[in-house]
Design a protein around this motif. Structure first.
Motif, PDB file in Angstrom:
ATOM      1  N   GLY A   1     -14.159 -13.826   8.425  1.00 24.87           N
ATOM      2  CA  GLY A   1     -14.681 -12.802   7.504  1.00 24.87           C
ATOM      3  C   GLY A   1     -13.606 -11.805   7.104  1.00 24.87           C
ATOM      4  O   GLY A   1     -13.463 -11.468   5.926  1.00 24.87           O
ATOM      5  N   LEU A   2     -12.817 -11.351   8.075  1.00 22.53           N
ATOM      6  CA  LEU A   2     -11.747 -10.389   7.762  1.00 22.53           C
ATOM      7  C   LEU A   2     -10.675 -11.038   6.898  1.00 22.53           C
ATOM      8  O   LEU A   2     -10.103 -10.386   6.011  1.00 22.53           O
ATOM      9  CB  LEU A   2     -11.129  -9.838   9.051  1.00 22.53           C
ATOM     10  CG  LEU A   2     -12.004  -8.881   9.860  1.00 22.53           C
ATOM     11  CD1 LEU A   2     -11.264  -8.424  11.114  1.00 22.53           C
ATOM     12  CD2 LEU A   2     -12.411  -7.676   9.042  1.00 22.53           C
TER      13      LEU A   2
ATOM     14  N   ALA B   1      -6.635  -5.010  11.330  1.00 26.31           N
ATOM     15  CA  ALA B   1      -7.564  -5.458  12.380  1.00 26.31           C
ATOM     16  C   ALA B   1      -7.387  -6.954  12.642  1.00 26.31           C
ATOM     17  O   ALA B   1      -7.389  -7.407  13.796  1.00 26.31           O
ATOM     18  CB  ALA B   1      -8.997  -5.146  11.960  1.00 26.31           C
TER      19      ALA B   1
ATOM     20  N   PHE C   1       0.823  -1.207   0.000  1.00 23.43           N
ATOM     21  CA  PHE C   1       0.000   0.000   0.000  1.00 23.43           C
ATOM     22  C   PHE C   1       0.863   1.266   0.000  1.00 23.43           C
ATOM     23  O   PHE C   1       0.632   2.191  -0.782  1.00 23.43           O
ATOM     24  CB  PHE C   1      -0.903  -0.054   1.242  1.00 23.43           C
ATOM     25  CG  PHE C   1      -1.970   0.983   1.272  1.00 23.43           C
ATOM     26  CD1 PHE C   1      -3.058   0.892   0.417  1.00 23.43           C
ATOM     27  CD2 PHE C   1      -1.915   2.040   2.158  1.00 23.43           C
ATOM     28  CE1 PHE C   1      -4.061   1.855   0.449  1.00 23.43           C
ATOM     29  CE2 PHE C   1      -2.911   2.997   2.196  1.00 23.43           C
ATOM     30  CZ  PHE C   1      -3.986   2.902   1.333  1.00 23.43           C
TER      31      PHE C   1
ATOM     32  N   LEU D   1     -15.931 -13.103  12.793  1.00 22.77           N
ATOM     33  CA  LEU D   1     -15.234 -11.871  12.382  1.00 22.77           C
ATOM     34  C   LEU D   1     -13.854 -12.204  11.830  1.00 22.77           C
ATOM     35  O   LEU D   1     -13.428 -11.655  10.803  1.00 22.77           O
ATOM     36  CB  LEU D   1     -15.109 -10.916  13.578  1.00 22.77           C
ATOM     37  CG  LEU D   1     -14.429  -9.582  13.281  1.00 22.77           C
ATOM     38  CD1 LEU D   1     -15.237  -8.759  12.294  1.00 22.77           C
ATOM     39  CD2 LEU D   1     -14.202  -8.774  14.551  1.00 22.77           C
TER      40      LEU D   1
ATOM     41  N   ALA E   1      -7.000  -1.990   5.964  1.00 22.24           N
ATOM     42  CA  ALA E   1      -7.566  -1.778   7.311  1.00 22.24           C
ATOM     43  C   ALA E   1      -8.005  -3.125   7.902  1.00 22.24           C
ATOM     44  O   ALA E   1      -7.750  -3.403   9.084  1.00 22.24           O
ATOM     45  CB  ALA E   1      -8.750  -0.810   7.236  1.00 22.24           C
ATOM     46  N   ALA E   2      -8.638  -3.969   7.071  1.00 24.07           N
ATOM     47  CA  ALA E   2      -9.083  -5.290   7.546  1.00 24.07           C
ATOM     48  C   ALA E   2      -7.879  -6.139   7.958  1.00 24.07           C
ATOM     49  O   ALA E   2      -7.926  -6.868   8.957  1.00 24.07           O
ATOM     50  CB  ALA E   2      -9.877  -5.995   6.450  1.00 24.07           C
TER      51      ALA E   2
ATOM     52  N   HIS F   1      -9.892   1.800  -3.698  1.00 21.19           N
ATOM     53  CA  HIS F   1     -10.770   1.770  -2.517  1.00 21.19           C
ATOM     54  C   HIS F   1     -10.790   0.371  -1.894  1.00 21.19           C
ATOM     55  O   HIS F   1     -10.795   0.238  -0.674  1.00 21.19           O
ATOM     56  CB  HIS F   1     -12.181   2.221  -2.910  1.00 21.19           C
ATOM     57  CG  HIS F   1     -12.215   3.630  -3.424  1.00 21.19           C
ATOM     58  ND1 HIS F   1     -11.742   4.692  -2.697  1.00 21.19           N
ATOM     59  CD2 HIS F   1     -12.634   4.157  -4.606  1.00 21.19           C
ATOM     60  CE1 HIS F   1     -11.873   5.809  -3.399  1.00 21.19           C
ATOM     61  NE2 HIS F   1     -12.404   5.513  -4.558  1.00 21.19           N
ATOM     62  N   TRP F   2     -10.804  -0.641  -2.732  1.00 19.51           N
ATOM     63  CA  TRP F   2     -10.798  -2.022  -2.205  1.00 19.51           C
ATOM     64  C   TRP F   2      -9.534  -2.284  -1.378  1.00 19.51           C
ATOM     65  O   TRP F   2      -9.611  -2.878  -0.313  1.00 19.51           O
ATOM     66  CB  TRP F   2     -10.877  -3.032  -3.361  1.00 19.51           C
ATOM     67  CG  TRP F   2     -12.265  -3.290  -3.838  1.00 19.51           C
ATOM     68  CD1 TRP F   2     -13.163  -2.354  -4.277  1.00 19.51           C
ATOM     69  CD2 TRP F   2     -12.932  -4.564  -3.933  1.00 19.51           C
ATOM     70  NE1 TRP F   2     -14.337  -2.968  -4.642  1.00 19.51           N
ATOM     71  CE2 TRP F   2     -14.220  -4.312  -4.443  1.00 19.51           C
ATOM     72  CE3 TRP F   2     -12.553  -5.859  -3.653  1.00 19.51           C
ATOM     73  CZ2 TRP F   2     -15.137  -5.339  -4.668  1.00 19.51           C
ATOM     74  CZ3 TRP F   2     -13.464  -6.887  -3.874  1.00 19.51           C
ATOM     75  CH2 TRP F   2     -14.748  -6.619  -4.377  1.00 19.51           C
ATOM     76  N   VAL F   3      -8.385  -1.842  -1.880  1.00 17.84           N
ATOM     77  CA  VAL F   3      -7.151  -2.147  -1.132  1.00 17.84           C
ATOM     78  C   VAL F   3      -7.039  -1.302   0.134  1.00 17.84           C
ATOM     79  O   VAL F   3      -6.477  -1.769   1.136  1.00 17.84           O
ATOM     80  CB  VAL F   3      -5.863  -2.046  -1.999  1.00 17.84           C
ATOM     81  CG1 VAL F   3      -5.863  -3.082  -3.085  1.00 17.84           C
ATOM     82  CG2 VAL F   3      -5.661  -0.671  -2.564  1.00 17.84           C
ATOM     83  N   ALA F   4      -7.591  -0.078   0.118  1.00 16.19           N
ATOM     84  CA  ALA F   4      -7.565   0.729   1.354  1.00 16.19           C
ATOM     85  C   ALA F   4      -8.353   0.014   2.444  1.00 16.19           C
ATOM     86  O   ALA F   4      -7.903  -0.099   3.597  1.00 16.19           O
ATOM     87  CB  ALA F   4      -8.142   2.117   1.096  1.00 16.19           C
ATOM     88  N   LEU F   5      -9.526  -0.486   2.076  1.00 16.96           N
ATOM     89  CA  LEU F   5     -10.351  -1.205   3.059  1.00 16.96           C
ATOM     90  C   LEU F   5      -9.727  -2.559   3.415  1.00 16.96           C
ATOM     91  O   LEU F   5      -9.790  -2.983   4.575  1.00 16.96           O
ATOM     92  CB  LEU F   5     -11.775  -1.391   2.512  1.00 16.96           C
ATOM     93  CG  LEU F   5     -12.762  -0.284   2.888  1.00 16.96           C
ATOM     94  CD1 LEU F   5     -12.304   1.095   2.485  1.00 16.96           C
ATOM     95  CD2 LEU F   5     -14.125  -0.550   2.315  1.00 16.96           C
TER      96      LEU F   5
ATOM     97  N   VAL G   1     -12.029 -10.911   3.421  1.00 19.23           N
ATOM     98  CA  VAL G   1     -11.947  -9.541   2.868  1.00 19.23           C
ATOM     99  C   VAL G   1     -10.504  -9.238   2.470  1.00 19.23           C
ATOM    100  O   VAL G   1     -10.237  -8.702   1.386  1.00 19.23           O
ATOM    101  CB  VAL G   1     -12.454  -8.503   3.909  1.00 19.23           C
ATOM    102  CG1 VAL G   1     -12.119  -7.086   3.473  1.00 19.23           C
ATOM    103  CG2 VAL G   1     -13.952  -8.649   4.121  1.00 19.23           C
TER     104      VAL G   1
ATOM    105  N   LEU H   1      -6.360  -8.897  16.129  1.00 17.92           N
ATOM    106  CA  LEU H   1      -7.108 -10.033  16.691  1.00 17.92           C
ATOM    107  C   LEU H   1      -6.209 -11.264  16.842  1.00 17.92           C
ATOM    108  O   LEU H   1      -6.305 -11.989  17.828  1.00 17.92           O
ATOM    109  CB  LEU H   1      -8.310 -10.371  15.802  1.00 17.92           C
ATOM    110  CG  LEU H   1      -9.479  -9.375  15.810  1.00 17.92           C
ATOM    111  CD1 LEU H   1     -10.574  -9.844  14.863  1.00 17.92           C
ATOM    112  CD2 LEU H   1     -10.045  -9.182  17.207  1.00 17.92           C
TER     113      LEU H   1
END
Lengths: 189, 115
Positions: free
Chosen positions: A160-161, A138, A62, A157, A134-135, A127-131, A164, A142
Motif C-alpha cells: 500500500g505504501l 516509512a 522535495f 502496508l 512521508a510514505a 499536499h500529495w507529495v508531502a504525504l 501511495v 520497513l
C-alpha cells in the motif's frame, strides 16, 4: 531579489532530474512489490535497494522543490496565475508575435480565463507529495527493519505504501510539467 | 529481530504516519497558528492566517513532523508495555488505519483545492 531566485533555473533542472529518478524508481519498486503478493521474494535484495533510492530521490526532490517555492509563489503564482491583467497582456502579445513571425494568427479568445485553477492544482500536488514523501520514508524504515520477506503480516502496508509513493510521484511530476508548460509551449490559454 | 521489536517497529511506523497526516492537516482544518515565510519581505512569522503570498507550507510540514514523532513515540512505548503478542487481525487493522488515513487526507486536500 527573492530567496535563491538567481539559482531558480539550475534548481529547477535539479528538481526535474531528481523527479525523473523518483518516478522511475517508485514505478520499479511497485512493479517488484507485486511479486510479493504471490509469495515470490526472489528480488527482495534489489527491491530493498530501490526502497532506499526512492526515499533519497523523494527527499531530494522535495527539498529542492521547497527551495524553489518562494520564486514560484511570487513570480509564477502571484504575478501570473492569480493576475488576470498579466494573462490578458500575454494573450495580446502572443497574437501580435504570431503576426510578426508570419504564423496564421488565431483569433484571441473572447474571454481570457484566470489561471488560478492551475495554481490550485499545484496546491493539490504539494499536499500529495508531502504525504508521499512521508510514505516513502516509512516504507524505507520497513524495508530495513521489517521486510515482508521476514514478516509477511506487514505485506498489505508495504505494498500500500509503495502504491501511495508511486502514485504521488507520478501525480507530482505530471502537475509539475503542466504548471511549467504555461508561458512556454502552452501559452496562457 | 525478535517479535517484540517487530511489533514496535510496525506500530511505530503506522502511528508515525497517521500522526504525520493528521497533524499536517490540523493547522488547515482547525485554523491553528503555524510558521509562515513571506518571500517578498524575506521574513518569518507565526500566525493562524496570512495574505496569499506568505507561504505556510513549511509550518504545516513542521506540524506534521511533530505529530509523527509524538504518535510514533507513544505507540512504541505502549507496544513495549504490552505483554501478549498482537493477532494477525491487529496487523491488518494497523495497515488499514494507516492507508485509510492517508487516502482521507489526500481526498481532503484534493476536495478543498479542486480547480
Amino acid at each position: 531579489m527573492l530567496f535563491l531566485e538567481s539559482l531558480a533555473r539550475p534548481l529547477l533542472l535539479c528538481h526535474a532530474i531528481a523527479a525523473a529518478v523518483l518516478v522511475g524508481a517508485t514505478t520499479h519498486h511497485l512493479l517488484w512489490c507485486r511479486h510479493y503478493l504471490f509469495g515470490r521474494y526472489g528480488q527482495a535484495k534489489a527491491e530493498r535497494r530501490f526502497a532506499t533510492i526512492c526515499a533519497v530521490a523523494f527527499v531530494s526532490t522535495f527539498v529542492v522543490g521547497n527551495l524553489l517555492y518562494p520564486t514560484y509563489k511570487v513570480r509564477v503564482r502571484a504575478e501570473y496565475f492569480d493576475n488576470p491583467p498579466a494573462i490578458s497582456d500575454e494573450v495580446k502579445l502572443r497574437v501580435a508575435q504570431h503576426q510578426v513571425v508570419g504564423v496564421a494568427p488565431t483569433p484571441p479568445p473572447a474571454v481570457v480565463m484566470s489561471l488560478s485553477r492551475i495554481g490550485r492544482l499545484f496546491d493539490i500536488k504539494e499536499h500529495w507529495v508531502a504525504l508521499g514523501c512521508a510514505a516513502s520514508l516509512a516504507l524505507w524504515i520497513l524495508s530495513r527493519k521489517l521486510h515482508p520477506k521476514d514478516q509477511p503480516r506487514v505485506l498489505p502496508l508495504y505494498v500500500g505504501l509503495s502504491a501511495v509513493q508511486c502514485g504521488s510521484a507520478w501525480f507530482g511530476a505530471i502537475v509539475g510539467l503542466v504548471t511549467a508548460s504555461y508561458r512556454s509551449v502552452g501559452g496562457p490559454v | 529481530m525478535n517479535s517484540s521489536t517487530n511489533e514496535r517497529v510496525f506500530y511505530g511506523t503506522c502511528a508515525g504516519l497517521i500522526g504525520f497526516v493528521l497533524f499536517y492537516t490540523l493547522p488547515i482544518y482547525a485554523r491553528l497558528p503555524r510558521t509562515y515565510y513571506d518571500p517578498v519581505a524575506r521574513r518569518w512569522f507565526f500566525a493562524a492566517n496570512a495574505t496569499p503570498i506568505p507561504m505556510g507550507y513549511v509550518g504545516q510540514i513542521v506540524w506534521g513532523i511533530a505529530g509523527a514523532l509524538i504518535a510514533a513515540g507513544v505507540a512504541m512505548m505502549l507496544t513495549a508495555r504490552k505483554k501478549s503478542a498482537p493477532s494477525e487481525r491487529a496487523f491488518a487493522l494497523g495497515a488499514a488505519w494507516t492507508l485509510t488515513a492517508i487516502v482521507i487526507v489526500l481526498g481532503y486536500f484534493t476536495w478543498n483545492n479542486w480547480p
